[in-house]
Design an enzyme around this catalytic site. Structure first.
Site, PDB file in Angstrom:
ATOM      1  N   LYS A 164       0.835  -1.211   0.000  1.00 18.06           N
ATOM      2  CA  LYS A 164       0.000   0.000   0.000  1.00 18.06           C
ATOM      3  C   LYS A 164       0.867   1.256   0.000  1.00 18.06           C
ATOM      4  O   LYS A 164       0.635   2.182  -0.766  1.00 18.06           O
ATOM      5  CB  LYS A 164      -0.903   0.002   1.242  1.00 18.06           C
ATOM      6  CG  LYS A 164      -1.546   1.349   1.526  1.00 18.06           C
ATOM      7  CD  LYS A 164      -2.399   1.351   2.789  1.00 18.06           C
ATOM      8  CE  LYS A 164      -1.646   1.553   4.077  1.00 18.06           C
ATOM      9  NZ  LYS A 164      -1.390   2.946   4.467  1.00 18.06           N
ATOM     10  N   ASN A 165       1.866   1.270   0.880  1.00 15.89           N
ATOM     11  CA  ASN A 165       2.647   2.497   1.044  1.00 15.89           C
ATOM     12  C   ASN A 165       3.658   2.723  -0.077  1.00 15.89           C
ATOM     13  O   ASN A 165       4.315   3.757  -0.118  1.00 15.89           O
ATOM     14  CB  ASN A 165       3.332   2.529   2.414  1.00 15.89           C
ATOM     15  CG  ASN A 165       2.313   2.762   3.520  1.00 15.89           C
ATOM     16  OD1 ASN A 165       1.163   3.116   3.244  1.00 15.89           O
ATOM     17  ND2 ASN A 165       2.719   2.551   4.764  1.00 15.89           N
ATOM     18  N   ARG A 167      -3.934  11.064   4.643  1.00 15.80           N
ATOM     19  CA  ARG A 167      -2.835  12.021   4.674  1.00 15.80           C
ATOM     20  C   ARG A 167      -1.891  11.877   3.487  1.00 15.80           C
ATOM     21  O   ARG A 167      -1.263  12.840   3.069  1.00 15.80           O
ATOM     22  CB  ARG A 167      -2.033  11.834   5.958  1.00 15.80           C
ATOM     23  CG  ARG A 167      -2.807  12.085   7.210  1.00 15.80           C
ATOM     24  CD  ARG A 167      -1.884  11.900   8.381  1.00 15.80           C
ATOM     25  NE  ARG A 167      -0.647  12.600   8.126  1.00 15.80           N
ATOM     26  CZ  ARG A 167      -0.430  13.878   8.407  1.00 15.80           C
ATOM     27  NH1 ARG A 167      -1.353  14.583   8.983  1.00 15.80           N
ATOM     28  NH2 ARG A 167       0.724  14.440   8.113  1.00 15.80           N
ATOM     29  N   ILE A 206       8.716   7.128  16.608  1.00 14.08           N
ATOM     30  CA  ILE A 206       8.347   7.809  15.351  1.00 14.08           C
ATOM     31  C   ILE A 206       7.109   8.699  15.524  1.00 14.08           C
ATOM     32  O   ILE A 206       7.088   9.837  15.092  1.00 14.08           O
ATOM     33  CB  ILE A 206       8.097   6.791  14.205  1.00 14.08           C
ATOM     34  CG1 ILE A 206       9.300   5.842  14.066  1.00 14.08           C
ATOM     35  CG2 ILE A 206       7.800   7.502  12.882  1.00 14.08           C
ATOM     36  CD1 ILE A 206      10.590   6.470  13.595  1.00 14.08           C
ATOM     37  N   ARG A 237      -8.645  -0.099   5.004  1.00  8.42           N
ATOM     38  CA  ARG A 237      -7.751   0.871   4.373  1.00  8.42           C
ATOM     39  C   ARG A 237      -6.428   0.212   3.980  1.00  8.42           C
ATOM     40  O   ARG A 237      -5.771   0.658   3.048  1.00  8.42           O
ATOM     41  CB  ARG A 237      -7.451   2.022   5.347  1.00  8.42           C
ATOM     42  CG  ARG A 237      -8.626   2.915   5.593  1.00  8.42           C
ATOM     43  CD  ARG A 237      -8.216   4.099   6.430  1.00  8.42           C
ATOM     44  NE  ARG A 237      -7.126   4.826   5.778  1.00  8.42           N
ATOM     45  CZ  ARG A 237      -6.572   5.919   6.247  1.00  8.42           C
ATOM     46  NH1 ARG A 237      -7.004   6.434   7.383  1.00  8.42           N
ATOM     47  NH2 ARG A 237      -5.598   6.521   5.610  1.00  8.42           N
TER      48      ARG A 237
HETATM   49  C1  EPZ Z   1       4.737   6.887   6.209  1.00  5.73           C
HETATM   50  O1  EPZ Z   1       4.059   8.013   6.755  1.00  5.73           O
HETATM   51  C2  EPZ Z   1       3.722   5.766   6.137  1.00  5.73           C
HETATM   52  N1  EPZ Z   1       2.638   6.163   5.267  1.00  5.73           N
HETATM   53  C3  EPZ Z   1       3.225   5.429   7.530  1.00  5.73           C
HETATM   54  O2  EPZ Z   1       2.354   4.309   7.433  1.00  5.73           O
HETATM   55  C4  EPZ Z   1       4.428   5.047   8.396  1.00  5.73           C
HETATM   56  O3  EPZ Z   1       3.986   4.830   9.722  1.00  5.73           O
HETATM   57  C5  EPZ Z   1       5.472   6.165   8.377  1.00  5.73           C
HETATM   58  O4  EPZ Z   1       5.837   6.483   7.002  1.00  5.73           O
HETATM   59  C6  EPZ Z   1       6.738   5.821   9.132  1.00  5.73           C
HETATM   60  O5  EPZ Z   1       7.312   4.668   8.613  1.00  5.73           O
HETATM   61  C7  EPZ Z   1       2.757   6.048   3.950  1.00  5.73           C
HETATM   62  O6  EPZ Z   1       3.777   5.628   3.422  1.00  5.73           O
HETATM   63  C8  EPZ Z   1       1.583   6.418   3.110  1.00  5.73           C
HETATM   64  P1  EPZ Z   1       7.088  10.243   8.053  1.00  5.73           P
HETATM   65  P2  EPZ Z   1       4.706   9.463   6.696  1.00  5.73           P
HETATM   66  O7  EPZ Z   1       7.004  11.494   7.214  1.00  5.73           O
HETATM   67  O8  EPZ Z   1       5.351   9.647   5.370  1.00  5.73           O
HETATM   68  C9  EPZ Z   1       7.370  13.598  11.495  1.00  5.73           C
HETATM   69  C10 EPZ Z   1       0.414   3.023   7.892  1.00  5.73           C
HETATM   70  O9  EPZ Z   1      -0.084   2.509   8.940  1.00  5.73           O
HETATM   71  N2  EPZ Z   1       7.390  14.561  10.376  1.00  5.73           N
HETATM   72  O10 EPZ Z   1       8.295   9.404   7.966  1.00  5.73           O
HETATM   73  O11 EPZ Z   1       3.661  10.436   7.104  1.00  5.73           O
HETATM   74  C11 EPZ Z   1       5.998  12.961  11.628  1.00  5.73           C
HETATM   75  O12 EPZ Z   1       5.121  13.773  12.348  1.00  5.73           O
HETATM   76  C12 EPZ Z   1       0.991   4.431   7.901  1.00  5.73           C
HETATM   77  O13 EPZ Z   1       0.437   2.438   6.817  1.00  5.73           O
HETATM   78  C13 EPZ Z   1       7.584  15.905  10.637  1.00  5.73           C
HETATM   79  O14 EPZ Z   1       7.750  16.325  11.784  1.00  5.73           O
HETATM   80  O15 EPZ Z   1       5.812   9.341   7.822  1.00  5.73           O
HETATM   81  C14 EPZ Z   1       6.319  11.666  12.309  1.00  5.73           C
HETATM   82  O16 EPZ Z   1       6.402  11.859  13.683  1.00  5.73           O
HETATM   83  C15 EPZ Z   1       0.754   5.174   9.178  1.00  5.73           C
HETATM   84  N3  EPZ Z   1       7.556  16.793   9.593  1.00  5.73           N
HETATM   85  C16 EPZ Z   1       7.690  11.299  11.737  1.00  5.73           C
HETATM   86  O17 EPZ Z   1       8.223  12.527  11.207  1.00  5.73           O
HETATM   87  C17 EPZ Z   1       7.359  16.383   8.297  1.00  5.73           C
HETATM   88  O18 EPZ Z   1       7.357  17.246   7.395  1.00  5.73           O
HETATM   89  C18 EPZ Z   1       7.663  10.240  10.629  1.00  5.73           C
HETATM   90  O19 EPZ Z   1       6.852  10.686   9.560  1.00  5.73           O
HETATM   91  C19 EPZ Z   1       7.194  15.015   8.043  1.00  5.73           C
HETATM   92  C20 EPZ Z   1       7.205  14.124   9.103  1.00  5.73           C
END
Ligand code: EPZ
Length: 421
Positions: A22-23, A93, A328, A398
């Site tokens: 999915k991701n 998101r 995370i 989802r």
């Molecule tokens: C991806 O989300 C995945 N989603 C998530 O999967 C996954 O949990 C996550 O990566 C971590 O592996 C998809 O790929 C669609 P990040 P993403 O940007 O891209 C902070 C699932 O269950 N951050 O690596 O949103 C953020 O708040 C989902 O399938 C900032 O502060 O993850 C978080 O605490 C849930 N500023 C951390 O970094 C930013 O601009 C990791 O977020 C971006 C992120």
């Protein structure tokens, strides 16, 4: 709303086919915006999030067509709107992944800010800062990210303060059509990013450093169509590894890649689960009891946050204690009170949870607020005595294709109860 009913206590035995990730599919679909030619994606999972991304692309003017065998998705057409409306973005998101491609291709984009969600505040500041470094002018107006650039985006050296998955993907896609060279340092290394980079390369982008934390992209003026097969879903893989571990028995995960779940496999091995690579995937087997193992979530190749809830369900029936630390997302323990309602003994202190194993869980009606939390309750139900009913199944839909059918085929007593029953 549908619910899932599980009568626990049956060991599992059989084979499960692992679907496309999915991701990986979500950013790959957004990459369809980077070319006017046709992008064909193979091994696309049939999931609610994929349908949401398809409706977003349709709103941008892209024709989205499922192939006859329903696993192939064809994308193509002229972009007629650069707006990603709140109504779609609030559902998912990952919609924010259209920002980089729209800006690179059309010079403008208006994308709703996603806002917080059940697992944390999840800002997109790193996406925006990186695009600004590439010459974009961005303001927030009426809840929307309004971005524009005069001419093309320009290559830049971007050092991410944290290896954000989404920011790496957005910037990688934007850079593929930017003028000159872009370097993304401290890039996320998740396999889904490698998959996106491979597809962009097939579309004519020049990307080096794939799989590492320093991606170098030479922007092209135009990308062309391509056909790309999506990697297997490592989180679906990990979830069924945990299913075999919690229920006992043996499951053969067809199409799964052991290298993508190495951190989880090590933790499962320490817990007493036999994991081995086969010619067709991964075999997971548990014959004896489980031992408590401490884990801490980290960016790839560390232990994935998307496996934390499922691993906690497993540890709740292990012998001894396990400390699970979430680094995370700040609010990803929403499954704890529900697991405790099933008899688990979990205490949360800040970013860590202490799980004291119990000999058995007992079935209960439960619900969850996100995808991985929901599936952790299904896993707990497999091991629990009596009946567990998991509600709010739309979270599961989802990200898991036919979870009840796949587990039932391996001997689990599990069924979906339709809303009207
Ligand atoms: C991806 O989300 C995945 N989603 C998530 O999967 C996954 O949990 C996550 O990566 C971590 O592996 C998809 O790929 C669609 P990040 P993403 O940007 O891209 C902070 C699932 O269950 N951050 O690596 O949103 C953020 O708040 C989902 O399938 C900032 O502060 O993850 C978080 O605490 C849930 N500023 C951390 O970094 C930013 O601009 C990791 O977020 C971006 C992120």
């Amino acid at each position: 709303m549908d619910r899932i009913l599980i009568r626990g206590g049956r060991p599992l035995s059989g084979a499960i086919a692992i679907g496309g990730a999915k991701n990986a599919a979500l950013p790959l679909m957004a990459a369809g915006l980077l070319t006017e030619e046709r992008l064909t994606l193979e091994n696309v999972p049939r999931l609610e999030d994929i349908r949401t991304m398809a409706s977003l692309l349709a709103q941008h003017g892209i024709a989205v067509e499922w192939g006859p065998e329903k696993k192939t998705l064809g994308l193509g057409g002229r972009i007629t709107s650069t707006e990603a409306p709140y109504d779609i973005v609030r559902k998912m998101r990952a919609s924010v992944l259209v920002l980089g491609p729209l800006l690179a291709r059309c010079g403008e984009a208006r994308v709703s800010l996603p806002g917080g969600c059940a697992i944390g505040t999840r800002p997109v500041d790193l996406h925006l800062k990186g695009l600004e470094q590439m010459g974009a002018v961005i303001r927030i107006e009426g809840g929307y990210i309004v971005a524009s650039v005069a001419g093309r985006l320009r290559g830049a050296e971007i050092v991410l303060p944290f290896p954000s998955v989404g920011a790496t993907e957005n910037l990688l896609m934007a850079a593929s059509l930017a003028e000159g060279q872009t370097i993304i340092a401290n890039a996320a290394r998740e396999p889904e990013i490698g998959d996106l980079a491979e597809c962009l390369a097939a579309m004519g982008a020049r990307v080096s450093g794939i799989g590492g934390d320093r991606l170098v992209i030479e922007g092209a003026t135009k990308l062309h169509g391509a056909c790309h097969a999506i990697i297997p879903d490592r989180i679906e893989t990990g979830t069924y590894l945990c299913a075999a571990a919690i229920a006992g028995g043996e499951i053969d995960l067809r199409g799964a890649r052991l290298g993508d779940v190495a951190a989880l496999a090590r933790a499962l091995d320490d817990a007493g689960v036999e994991i081995s690579e086969t010619a067709t995937g991964i075999l997971a087997r548990r014959r004896n009891g489980l031992a408590g193992v401490d884990v801490m979530t980290e960016p790839y190749p560390g232990f994935p946050t998307d496996m934390q809830a499922q691993f906690m369900a497993l540890m709740s029936v292990a012998e001894g204690a396990a400390m699970i630390t979430e680094t995370i997302f700040e609010n990803r323990f929403m499954h704890v009170p529900e697991l405790n309602r099933m008899g688990a003994r979990v205490n949360v202190h800040g970013a860590s949870a202490i799980v004291r194993g119990v000999p058995h869980l007992s079935g209960a009606p439960v619900m969850a607020t996100d995808l991985r939390a929901s599936v952790s309750l299904v896993l707990a139900g497999l091991a629990a005595r009596g009946e567990t009913v998991v509600s709010r199944v739309y979270h599961l839909d989802r990200g898991y294709e036919a979870v009840e059918a796949k587990l039932a085929a391996c001997g689990a007593d599990i069924e979906r109860i339709a809303e009207d029953r």
